[in-house]
Design an enzyme around this catalytic site. Structure first.
Site, PDB file in Angstrom:
ATOM      1  N   HIS A 189       4.201   1.253  -5.629  1.00 21.62           N
ATOM      2  CA  HIS A 189       3.538   1.083  -4.330  1.00 21.62           C
ATOM      3  C   HIS A 189       4.317   1.607  -3.147  1.00 21.62           C
ATOM      4  O   HIS A 189       3.898   1.410  -1.998  1.00 21.62           O
ATOM      5  CB  HIS A 189       3.243  -0.390  -4.065  1.00 21.62           C
ATOM      6  CG  HIS A 189       2.219  -0.982  -4.975  1.00 21.62           C
ATOM      7  ND1 HIS A 189       0.879  -0.990  -4.683  1.00 21.62           N
ATOM      8  CD2 HIS A 189       2.344  -1.573  -6.184  1.00 21.62           C
ATOM      9  CE1 HIS A 189       0.220  -1.575  -5.657  1.00 21.62           C
ATOM     10  NE2 HIS A 189       1.087  -1.935  -6.595  1.00 21.62           N
ATOM     11  N   LYS A 218      -1.154  -4.669  10.945  1.00 25.79           N
ATOM     12  CA  LYS A 218      -0.438  -4.454   9.679  1.00 25.79           C
ATOM     13  C   LYS A 218       0.983  -4.942   9.874  1.00 25.79           C
ATOM     14  O   LYS A 218       1.355  -5.313  10.992  1.00 25.79           O
ATOM     15  CB  LYS A 218      -0.450  -2.975   9.286  1.00 25.79           C
ATOM     16  CG  LYS A 218      -0.072  -2.026  10.429  1.00 25.79           C
ATOM     17  CD  LYS A 218      -0.198  -0.566  10.047  1.00 25.79           C
ATOM     18  CE  LYS A 218      -1.599  -0.037  10.111  1.00 25.79           C
ATOM     19  NZ  LYS A 218      -2.125   0.447   8.851  1.00 25.79           N
ATOM     20  N   ARG A 219       1.775  -4.941   8.774  1.00 30.49           N
ATOM     21  CA  ARG A 219       3.180  -5.300   8.936  1.00 30.49           C
ATOM     22  C   ARG A 219       3.823  -4.442  10.017  1.00 30.49           C
ATOM     23  O   ARG A 219       3.469  -3.276  10.179  1.00 30.49           O
ATOM     24  CB  ARG A 219       3.936  -5.096   7.614  1.00 30.49           C
ATOM     25  CG  ARG A 219       3.611  -6.105   6.550  1.00 30.49           C
ATOM     26  CD  ARG A 219       3.919  -7.515   7.006  1.00 30.49           C
ATOM     27  NE  ARG A 219       5.346  -7.732   7.133  1.00 30.49           N
ATOM     28  CZ  ARG A 219       6.109  -8.267   6.192  1.00 30.49           C
ATOM     29  NH1 ARG A 219       5.583  -8.655   5.056  1.00 30.49           N
ATOM     30  NH2 ARG A 219       7.406  -8.458   6.399  1.00 30.49           N
ATOM     31  N   LYS A 278       5.424   2.624  10.082  1.00 30.36           N
ATOM     32  CA  LYS A 278       4.008   2.473  10.462  1.00 30.36           C
ATOM     33  C   LYS A 278       3.794   2.838  11.933  1.00 30.36           C
ATOM     34  O   LYS A 278       2.677   2.996  12.393  1.00 30.36           O
ATOM     35  CB  LYS A 278       3.525   1.052  10.170  1.00 30.36           C
ATOM     36  CG  LYS A 278       3.540   0.717   8.676  1.00 30.36           C
ATOM     37  CD  LYS A 278       2.985  -0.680   8.424  1.00 30.36           C
ATOM     38  CE  LYS A 278       3.133  -1.138   6.984  1.00 30.36           C
ATOM     39  NZ  LYS A 278       2.068  -0.652   6.099  1.00 30.36           N
ATOM     40  N   THR A 297      -4.678   0.113   2.908  1.00 25.80           N
ATOM     41  CA  THR A 297      -5.975  -0.395   2.473  1.00 25.80           C
ATOM     42  C   THR A 297      -6.787  -0.888   3.659  1.00 25.80           C
ATOM     43  O   THR A 297      -8.018  -0.938   3.588  1.00 25.80           O
ATOM     44  CB  THR A 297      -5.815  -1.520   1.434  1.00 25.80           C
ATOM     45  OG1 THR A 297      -4.735  -2.366   1.837  1.00 25.80           O
ATOM     46  CG2 THR A 297      -5.535  -0.964   0.058  1.00 25.80           C
ATOM     47  N   LYS A 299     -10.946  -0.784   4.908  1.00 26.47           N
ATOM     48  CA  LYS A 299     -11.722  -1.927   5.412  1.00 26.47           C
ATOM     49  C   LYS A 299     -12.374  -1.577   6.748  1.00 26.47           C
ATOM     50  O   LYS A 299     -13.546  -1.884   6.994  1.00 26.47           O
ATOM     51  CB  LYS A 299     -10.817  -3.154   5.575  1.00 26.47           C
ATOM     52  CG  LYS A 299     -10.284  -3.676   4.250  1.00 26.47           C
ATOM     53  CD  LYS A 299      -9.112  -4.647   4.419  1.00 26.47           C
ATOM     54  CE  LYS A 299      -8.394  -4.830   3.093  1.00 26.47           C
ATOM     55  NZ  LYS A 299      -7.030  -5.366   3.230  1.00 26.47           N
TER      56      LYS A 299
HETATM   57  C1  26V Z   1       8.808  -4.725  -1.842  1.00 25.76           C
HETATM   58  C2  26V Z   1       9.901  -5.524  -1.780  1.00 25.76           C
HETATM   59  C3  26V Z   1      11.199  -4.894  -1.894  1.00 25.76           C
HETATM   60  C4  26V Z   1      12.287  -5.753  -1.445  1.00 25.76           C
HETATM   61  C5  26V Z   1      12.159  -7.152  -1.899  1.00 25.76           C
HETATM   62  C6  26V Z   1      10.868  -7.790  -1.513  1.00 25.76           C
HETATM   63  C7  26V Z   1       9.721  -6.886  -1.635  1.00 25.76           C
HETATM   64  C8  26V Z   1       8.446  -7.417  -1.566  1.00 25.76           C
HETATM   65  C9  26V Z   1       7.368  -6.604  -1.648  1.00 25.76           C
HETATM   66  C10 26V Z   1       7.551  -5.257  -1.771  1.00 25.76           C
HETATM   67  C11 26V Z   1       6.356  -4.418  -1.875  1.00 25.76           C
HETATM   68  C12 26V Z   1       6.311  -3.365  -0.877  1.00 25.76           C
HETATM   69  C13 26V Z   1       5.385  -2.347  -1.293  1.00 25.76           C
HETATM   70  C14 26V Z   1       4.022  -2.454  -0.660  1.00 25.76           C
HETATM   71  O1  26V Z   1       3.542  -3.477  -0.224  1.00 25.76           O
HETATM   72  N1  26V Z   1       3.401  -1.332  -0.631  1.00 25.76           N
HETATM   73  C15 26V Z   1       2.090  -1.190  -0.071  1.00 25.76           C
HETATM   74  O2  26V Z   1       1.171  -1.261  -1.152  1.00 25.76           O
HETATM   75  C16 26V Z   1      -0.166  -1.122  -0.717  1.00 25.76           C
HETATM   76  C17 26V Z   1      -1.054  -1.330  -1.913  1.00 25.76           C
HETATM   77  O3  26V Z   1      -0.852  -0.317  -2.842  1.00 25.76           O
HETATM   78  C18 26V Z   1      -0.354   0.242  -0.093  1.00 25.76           C
HETATM   79  O4  26V Z   1      -1.676   0.332   0.379  1.00 25.76           O
HETATM   80  C19 26V Z   1       0.610   0.432   1.072  1.00 25.76           C
HETATM   81  O5  26V Z   1       0.519   1.736   1.579  1.00 25.76           O
HETATM   82  C20 26V Z   1       2.024   0.176   0.607  1.00 25.76           C
HETATM   83  O6  26V Z   1       2.925   0.184   1.702  1.00 25.76           O
END
Ligand code: 26V
Length: 811
Positions: A356, A544-545, A550, A652, A656
């Site tokens: 992701h 968004k975050r 971003k 995403t 929406k």
């Molecule tokens: C990453 C990490 C890494 C450090 C520890 C904690 C932690 C927690 C969550 C994540 C996930 C980050 C990746 C993420 O959310 N990616 C998003 O995924 C969406 C669904 O595929 C996508 O639409 C977004 O563009 C993407 O940023």
């Protein structure tokens, strides 16, 4: 499907209320009324839930288990009512009892067990699997505290714990009888018995994993799947009374706390990986519990372990659940006695992995020592996998040590989770076309070369049930009136709406719907922030975050420029706008928090400046979450998708917004590209650096933020305004934003894209002035959004990755 008429519903509800609260409905609080409604709906669901399970257990259909550290479900009541097809019955029945359904729905605490896109995607996928009658279940952690609550106090983000279970959770059922034991630490005893080497973990710390099941209701198909979330408890809940008498009560309590810590809290940083031991513990905890219960269940219903991969698919959502690979190996080897080769084949065929993000700082790797001490047997297995795999590499890439060490699972003192996920699975997918291409060509190119057939793209999607049918019922009704209701089951049928885009009556109707939604949001903004906004202005939204890539800063700098222009020339002819922001910053992410401070300071100044107030307003809404998104998105005119090209894997919310008839202003990043391909260039506003230009900067350098600033008077003015006290007496207040842009030569090229962003924004004004033309664009966006339903995505996963071609039948 359940069928219940209004009068039966009324009776059932009154009875439920009495049973649950021991008093009459008229005397109850609204929350008690919500609780009774939730419980009643859960009762309605119970029978189909059991039937679905019975059917699943009997059949040989492939079961999909979606493993994810995060499920950002939001509220469940509205979704359940919609999918059961009893929303209107329920609304009518409650009306007769003088109860407003929406009011009760608003009392449900969001189930916010996720950070952002990745967690919400998992929730949309569960909805789609159930609605498409695919036997697919979620497996995750029941965090006691979800994603923190954000309050904006004096313009700054303040975090508070999200105690979402405080008032109970009507949707979950605790299944103590289905608990599993997860083992941490200790040593591995190696013995030879009958010519076989037996590995036994000894002196370990056992943790009890207790599952809580939540029903996932399919859309009008009688399918109820399960989201199973695990909670950590001490194996024995009894205190050791001898420790009492020895006065070691506190010690016993401390132990209980340390066990419960495993499922205590969701990590709130989704971009910077930190090697925290507790997070590794969380990962193994839910993965081990999940797999043990899957294997137990499989065998109980007569499954042959050698055929496990024919009946079970395990999907890992990012690398967080990658330990599923060595854990499944462990069960097959140590508990089922299979050979390494067989275990490896089954594991590879069972597991598939989605990436992701390409942000390097988010790549998970664990220090060997930590890994080995916490998970001694799992480490042995990973080490063996690495050894065998590196042997293959040695034979293939003779003498290419750099390449081999780059591709190894264990190297430089770390266990690398992405490498383990690729080697141990049969499928690796990205989440939008560009993202997948970048994985193949750059981030994972060595692996792509080695295993080309593993790599594939699955462009993300969103549940059109939650994000259109439920959250924008007026738009849904207009679609039904014009094109019929087939799009509800077949979202691609929304294309039939295209021809209505040119019908001025429809354009007018779309505008009326939007205005109604904007009025509702304006009311919410007034109630929560005390800011009066004009529903006739353009609602320009970035939610968004908060993250540098971003580029909320780009949006903010452009507003600061517009403000300066308006001060200079109060008669400047622009379409009035309301800029709406929402989003949380990771508590330790200083720059992101400073960005929130900046947006709020700019808002404070502009909103109180009478000279410009009939033209622009800014709102930062607190505590962004699923239920808030459901209110903002239907009221949005302009969707801001302005990440640095190549950085947003998919996005995403872009989908929406589009589905709700907003026009997108975007870089050619993530799924924005596919949105453009669907609606055509004339129905989206594109700006900014291309992929090639961005990659060129990264590879060859040459970006100079100072040069760009010094050659653009507008940029000189707005960057100076960051540090000259214009927005805050404390000149250093936004120092971090300033330094990041200039001193550190911003790696996300905000200043470089400024000019083209402003031009794009001028186009927005131009298009919006012809409101029919604008609504035509919106209609075309709606008509082409069906492809972004997560039903399409899930069908692609089911057929292309999981091999779950047989759906539940005759339920
Ligand atoms: C990453 C990490 C890494 C450090 C520890 C904690 C932690 C927690 C969550 C994540 C996930 C980050 C990746 C993420 O959310 N990616 C998003 O995924 C969406 C669904 O595929 C996508 O639409 C977004 O563009 C993407 O940023």
């Amino acid at each position: 499907m359940i069928s219940v008429d209004k009068s039966t519903f009324k009776k059932d509800y009154q009875k439920k209320f009495l049973e649950l609260h021991g008093m009459e409905l008229v005397n109850g609080t609204n929350f008690q009324k919500y609780e009774a409604l939730g419980s009643l709906i859960r009762d309605y669901v119970a029978e189909s839930w059991i039937n679905t399970r019975r059917k699943t257990d009997k059949s040989k259909e492939k079961q999909v288990y979606y493993f994810s550290m995060e499920f950002l479900v939001g509220r469940l009541l509205g979704d359940a009512l919609l999918n059961l097809g009893i929303r209107e019955t329920c609304r009518g029945a409650l009306n007769d009892l003088n109860i407003d359904l929406e009011e009760l729905e608003n009392l449900e605490h969001d189930q916010g067990l996720g950070n952002g896109g990745l967690g919400r995607l998992a929730a949309c996928f569960l909805d789609s699997m159930a609605s498409l009658s695919i036997p697919g279940h979620g497996c995750g952690i029941r965090y006691k505290y979800g994603f923190f609550e954000q309050k904006i106090i004096n313009g700054t983000q303040v975090e508070a714990p999200d105690n979402w279970l405080r008032e109970g959770n009507v949707w979950e059922i605790k299944k103590l009888d289905k608990a599993e034991v997860v083992k941490f630490g200790g040593e591995v005893k190696v013995e030879e018995t009958n010519g076989r080497i037996i590995f036994t973990q000894v002196n370990y710390e056992p943790i009890l994993a207790v599952p809580y099941d939540t029903p996932i209701v399919g859309y009008k198909n009688n399918v109820i799947n399960t989201l199973r979330l695990w909670s950590a408890e001490p194996v024995s809940n009894e205190f050791d009374f001898s420790s009492f008498s020895r006065g070691e009560f506190l010690k016993a309590l401390a132990y209980k706390n340390s066990v419960e810590a495993i499922s205590q809290v969701l990590y709130p940083d989704d971009s910077v990986y930190e090697g925290r031991r507790l997070r590794l513990k969380q990962q193994y905890f839910f993965v081990s519990a999940g797999l043990q219960s899957i294997v137990r269940h499989f065998k109980k219903h007569g499954g042959k372990i050698e055929e496990f991969d024919e009946h079970v698919a395990i999907h890992i959502n990012d690398t967080h659940p990658t330990l599923a690979i060595p854990e499944l190996m462990r069960i097959l080897l140590d508990e089922e006695g299979l050979s390494w080769e067989t275990a490896k084949r089954i594991t590879n065929n069972t597991v598939s992995y989605t990436n992701h993000t390409i942000l390097a700082e988010a790549l998970e790797k664990w220090p060997i020592d930590m890994f080995k001490t916490l998970l001694p047997r799992i480490y042995m297995i990973v080490e063996e996998m690495n050894k065998r795999y590196c042997n293959e590499l040695w034979n293939k890439y003779i003498g290419q040590w750099d390449k081999i060490s780059k591709m190894a699972i264990i190297a430089d003192g770390y266990v690398r989770m992405a490498n383990l996920a690729i080697v141990g699975s049969h499928s690796v997918n990205g989440v939008a076309k560009l993202h997948t291409e970048i994985l193949k060509k750059q981030e994972m190119s060595d692996f792509y070369y080695l295993y080309p057939s593993k790599f594939n793209n699955k462009t993300n999607g969103i549940s059109h049930r939650r994000w259109l049918l439920k959250s924008n019922s007026d738009l849904k009704n207009l679609l039904c009136e014009t094109i019929g209701d087939s799009f509800i089951k077949h979202p691609m049928d929304m294309e039939m709406f295209h021809k209505y885009a040119y019908d001025s009556n429809i354009q007018k109707k779309l505008n009326d719907i939007k205005l109604k939604n904007k009025n509702k949001l304006a009311k919410l903004i007034y109630e929560t922030k005390g800011i009066v906004v004009d529903p006739n202005s353009i609602f320009d939204v970035q939610i968004k975050r908060i993250h540098a890539y971003k580029r909320q800063t780009l949006n903010c700098l452009r507003i600061m420029d517009l403000y300066r222009q308006l001060i200079e020339n109060p008669n400047l002819d622009i379409v009035p706008r309301t800029f709406i922001f929402a989003g949380k910053a990771a508590p330790a992410y200083y720059l992101a928090k400073n960005t929130i401070e900046l947006i709020n300071a700019v808002a404070e100044k502009i909103n109180n400046d009478k000279r410009v107030n009939d033209k622009i307003k800014i709102v930062f809404l607190d505590n962004y979450r699923v239920s808030l998104a459901e209110k903002i998105i239907p009221a949005t005119d302009l969707s801001e998708q302005i990440s640095t090209t190549t950085k947003e894997a998919s996005g995403t919310s872009n989908m929406k917004f589009m589905m709700n008839g907003a026009v997108t202003i975007a870089t050619l990043d993530g799924a924005n590209i596919e949105i453009k391909d669907e609606v055509g260039e004339e129905n989206i506003i594109i700006f900014g650096l291309t992929e090639r230009e961005v990659l060129n900067y990264y590879q060859k350098g040459g970006y100079s933020a100072w040069d760009i600033r010094n050659n653009d008077n507008r940029l000189i003015r707005v960057t100076d305004d960051l540090i000259n006290g214009f927005y805050n007496n404390d000149k250093n207040r936004f120092r971090s934003v300033y330094e990041n842009l200039l001193t550190y030569n911003d790696e996300f090229f905000v200043l470089k894209d400024f000019d083209s962003y402003l031009n794009a924004q001028n186009k927005v004004d131009k298009y919006y002035r012809d409101i029919n033309q604008w609504q035509q664009m919106c209609a075309i966006n709606i008509a082409h959004s069906g492809i972004f339903s997560s039903d399409r995505t899930i069908l692609e996963y089911a057929t292309g990755i999981w091999g779950s071609t047989v759906l539940y039948k005759n339920l």
